[in-house]
Design an enzyme around this catalytic site. Structure first.
Site, PDB file in Angstrom:
ATOM      1  N   SER A 143       0.854  -1.180   0.000  1.00 40.71           N
ATOM      2  CA  SER A 143       0.000   0.000   0.000  1.00 40.71           C
ATOM      3  C   SER A 143       0.892   1.232   0.000  1.00 40.71           C
ATOM      4  CB  SER A 143      -0.867   0.021   1.268  1.00 40.71           C
ATOM      5  OG  SER A 143      -1.522   1.272   1.388  1.00 40.71           O
ATOM      6  N   TYR A 157      -1.713  -0.545  10.290  1.00 43.98           N
ATOM      7  CA  TYR A 157      -1.868  -1.098   8.928  1.00 43.98           C
ATOM      8  C   TYR A 157      -0.682  -0.675   8.058  1.00 43.98           C
ATOM      9  CZ  TYR A 157      -3.922  -1.089   4.156  1.00 43.98           C
ATOM     10  OH  TYR A 157      -4.171  -1.243   2.813  1.00 43.98           O
TER      11      TYR A 157
HETATM   12  P1  NDP Z   1     -11.758  -4.838   0.447  1.00 44.82           P
HETATM   13  O1  NDP Z   1     -12.021  -4.487   1.869  1.00 44.82           O
HETATM   14  O2  NDP Z   1     -12.643  -4.270  -0.619  1.00 44.82           O
HETATM   15  O3  NDP Z   1     -11.712  -6.426   0.269  1.00 44.82           O
HETATM   16  C1  NDP Z   1     -10.895  -7.166   1.114  1.00 44.82           C
HETATM   17  C2  NDP Z   1     -10.901  -8.607   0.676  1.00 44.82           C
HETATM   18  O4  NDP Z   1      -9.985  -9.318   1.524  1.00 44.82           O
HETATM   19  C3  NDP Z   1     -12.245  -9.268   0.831  1.00 44.82           C
HETATM   20  O5  NDP Z   1     -12.392 -10.200  -0.228  1.00 44.82           O
HETATM   21  C4  NDP Z   1     -12.125  -9.992   2.165  1.00 44.82           C
HETATM   22  O6  NDP Z   1     -12.913 -11.181   2.240  1.00 44.82           O
HETATM   23  C5  NDP Z   1     -10.672 -10.389   2.140  1.00 44.82           C
HETATM   24  N1  NDP Z   1     -10.073 -10.624   3.461  1.00 44.82           N
HETATM   25  C6  NDP Z   1      -9.857  -9.753   4.457  1.00 44.82           C
HETATM   26  N2  NDP Z   1      -9.274 -10.364   5.499  1.00 44.82           N
HETATM   27  C7  NDP Z   1      -9.114 -11.663   5.139  1.00 44.82           C
HETATM   28  C8  NDP Z   1      -8.586 -12.809   5.775  1.00 44.82           C
HETATM   29  N3  NDP Z   1      -8.090 -12.756   7.025  1.00 44.82           N
HETATM   30  N4  NDP Z   1      -8.576 -13.985   5.104  1.00 44.82           N
HETATM   31  C9  NDP Z   1      -9.075 -14.066   3.843  1.00 44.82           C
HETATM   32  N5  NDP Z   1      -9.591 -13.014   3.188  1.00 44.82           N
HETATM   33  C10 NDP Z   1      -9.614 -11.830   3.840  1.00 44.82           C
HETATM   34  O7  NDP Z   1     -10.234  -4.419   0.181  1.00 44.82           O
HETATM   35  P2  NDP Z   1      -9.489  -3.873  -1.133  1.00 44.82           P
HETATM   36  O8  NDP Z   1      -9.946  -4.596  -2.325  1.00 44.82           O
HETATM   37  O9  NDP Z   1      -9.542  -2.398  -1.099  1.00 44.82           O
HETATM   38  O10 NDP Z   1      -7.986  -4.272  -0.779  1.00 44.82           O
HETATM   39  C11 NDP Z   1      -7.310  -5.368  -1.369  1.00 44.82           C
HETATM   40  C12 NDP Z   1      -5.846  -5.261  -0.988  1.00 44.82           C
HETATM   41  O11 NDP Z   1      -5.327  -4.004  -1.461  1.00 44.82           O
HETATM   42  C13 NDP Z   1      -5.612  -5.265   0.521  1.00 44.82           C
HETATM   43  O12 NDP Z   1      -4.411  -5.954   0.800  1.00 44.82           O
HETATM   44  C14 NDP Z   1      -5.458  -3.788   0.852  1.00 44.82           C
HETATM   45  O13 NDP Z   1      -4.712  -3.591   2.015  1.00 44.82           O
HETATM   46  C15 NDP Z   1      -4.750  -3.292  -0.392  1.00 44.82           C
HETATM   47  N6  NDP Z   1      -4.893  -1.866  -0.604  1.00 44.82           N
HETATM   48  C16 NDP Z   1      -6.107  -1.266  -0.856  1.00 44.82           C
HETATM   49  C17 NDP Z   1      -6.187   0.089  -1.045  1.00 44.82           C
HETATM   50  C18 NDP Z   1      -7.468   0.797  -1.321  1.00 44.82           C
HETATM   51  O14 NDP Z   1      -7.471   2.050  -1.348  1.00 44.82           O
HETATM   52  N7  NDP Z   1      -8.565   0.126  -1.549  1.00 44.82           N
HETATM   53  C19 NDP Z   1      -4.990   0.957  -0.968  1.00 44.82           C
HETATM   54  C20 NDP Z   1      -3.779   0.238  -0.688  1.00 44.82           C
HETATM   55  C21 NDP Z   1      -3.750  -1.106  -0.522  1.00 44.82           C
HETATM   56  P3  NDP Z   1     -14.483 -11.173   2.757  1.00 44.82           P
HETATM   57  O15 NDP Z   1     -15.167 -10.062   2.030  1.00 44.82           O
HETATM   58  O16 NDP Z   1     -14.980 -12.521   2.339  1.00 44.82           O
HETATM   59  O17 NDP Z   1     -14.433 -10.969   4.214  1.00 44.82           O
END
Ligand code: NDP
Length: 248
Positions: A143, A157
């Site tokens: 990130s 985070y």
């Molecule tokens: P979302 O919150 O939209 O989605 C998160 C996803 O991760 C969901 O599918 C959720 O599953 C899954 N998840 C969370 N915790 C777990 C776990 N312990 N085990 C398995 N699955 C898990 O996040 P984003 O799409 O925004 O983020 C995706 C990645 O990108 C992350 O690593 C985030 O840190 C990174 N990121 C995002 C940014 C942003 O602005 N959006 C910026 C920088 C980095 P479920 O829904 O089934 O619970």
């Protein structure tokens, strides 16, 4: 193409966008999710209707036994792994460091850092030529918070993502001559539900004026970078980072 890609956290957001693009490019997909079985099932149906191949597996990557179960499911269904996208990530309510308790820190590190580590470990066991594998590519979701620190919001985070950067560099060098490339994408402000989970659904609207490109990004824009790092087009990149952050 007969390449198999495992994407963690693929039920929504960047993971789901990556799954759609990867299916279009011909990958066979194993899509992990934690709690949103409904969304994961709908995504699998959508990919199948478009002629792609995907299955969903529930597992909390913060739990080592569940990571092992996820990779056993991969072995049973596909018997190979070409690309791991370590996308699952989470954050908690915005607060200052002096308000954070140890339980929160453990939860944030467990998913964002330890879960990513454990999935890397299982992927290396299967991909490394040292263990009889055919090589492969790992793409980690870091990130821009790793560089900016996320003050007043979620320094925990940001610190976990900083550690993901170190993991990416160290593992890339550790397995470089075993056929595995390890790279990372650092998204900036991307339009997903993660901001609402931090308690501020309108976070992108508040901050987009400070982004040189003057807007938030889309999950699809991040997926393009992930797919490039996963592909042979990036064959000379390892330990590399792509900032998908509008210049922020
Ligand atoms: P979302 O919150 O939209 O989605 C998160 C996803 O991760 C969901 O599918 C959720 O599953 C899954 N998840 C969370 N915790 C777990 C776990 N312990 N085990 C398995 N699955 C898990 O996040 P984003 O799409 O925004 O983020 C995706 C990645 O990108 C992350 O690593 C985030 O840190 C990174 N990121 C995002 C940014 C942003 O602005 N959006 C910026 C920088 C980095 P479920 O829904 O089934 O619970």
């Amino acid at each position: 193409m007969d390449k198999v890609m495992l994407i963690t956290g693929a039920s929504r957001g960047i993971g789901a966008a990556t799954a759609r693009l990867a299916a279009q490019r011909g990958y066979r997909l194993l899509l992990n999710y934690r709690s949103r079985a409904d969304l994961a099932a709908r995504l699998v149906e959508e990919i199948a209707a478009a002629g792609g191949q995907a299955e969903a597996v529930q597992a909390d990557i913060a739990d080592e036994a569940e990571v092992l179960r996820l990779f056993e499911a991969l072995d049973r269904r596909h018997g190979r792994l070409d690309v791991l996208v370590n996308n699952a990530g989470m954050l908690e309510k915005q607060m200052r460091v002096e308000q954070m308790d140890a339980a929160r820190l453990q939860r944030v590190l467990a998913t964002n850092l330890i879960g990513t580590f454990l999935c890397c470990r299982e992927a290396v066991k299967r991909m490394s030529t040292r263990h009889g594998g055919r090589g492969g590519a790992i793409v980690n979701l870091s990130s821009m918070a790793a560089r900016l620190g996320a003050p007043d919001e979620y320094v925990d985070y940001a610190a976990a993502k900083g550690a993901v950067d170190s993991l990416t560099l160290g593992l890339a060098r550790e397995v470089a001559d075993e056929g595995i490339r390890v790279n990372a994408v650092r998204p900036g402000l991307i339009d997903t539900e993660i901001h609402a989970s931090g308690g501020e659904p309108g976070r992108i609207q508040r901050l987009q004026g400070s982004v040189p490109l003057r807007r938030g990004g889309t999950p699809e824009e991040v997926a393009e970078a992930i797919l490039w790092l996963a592909s042979e087009q990036s064959s000379y990149c390892t330990g590399s980072f792509i900032d998908v952050s509008g210049g922020r």
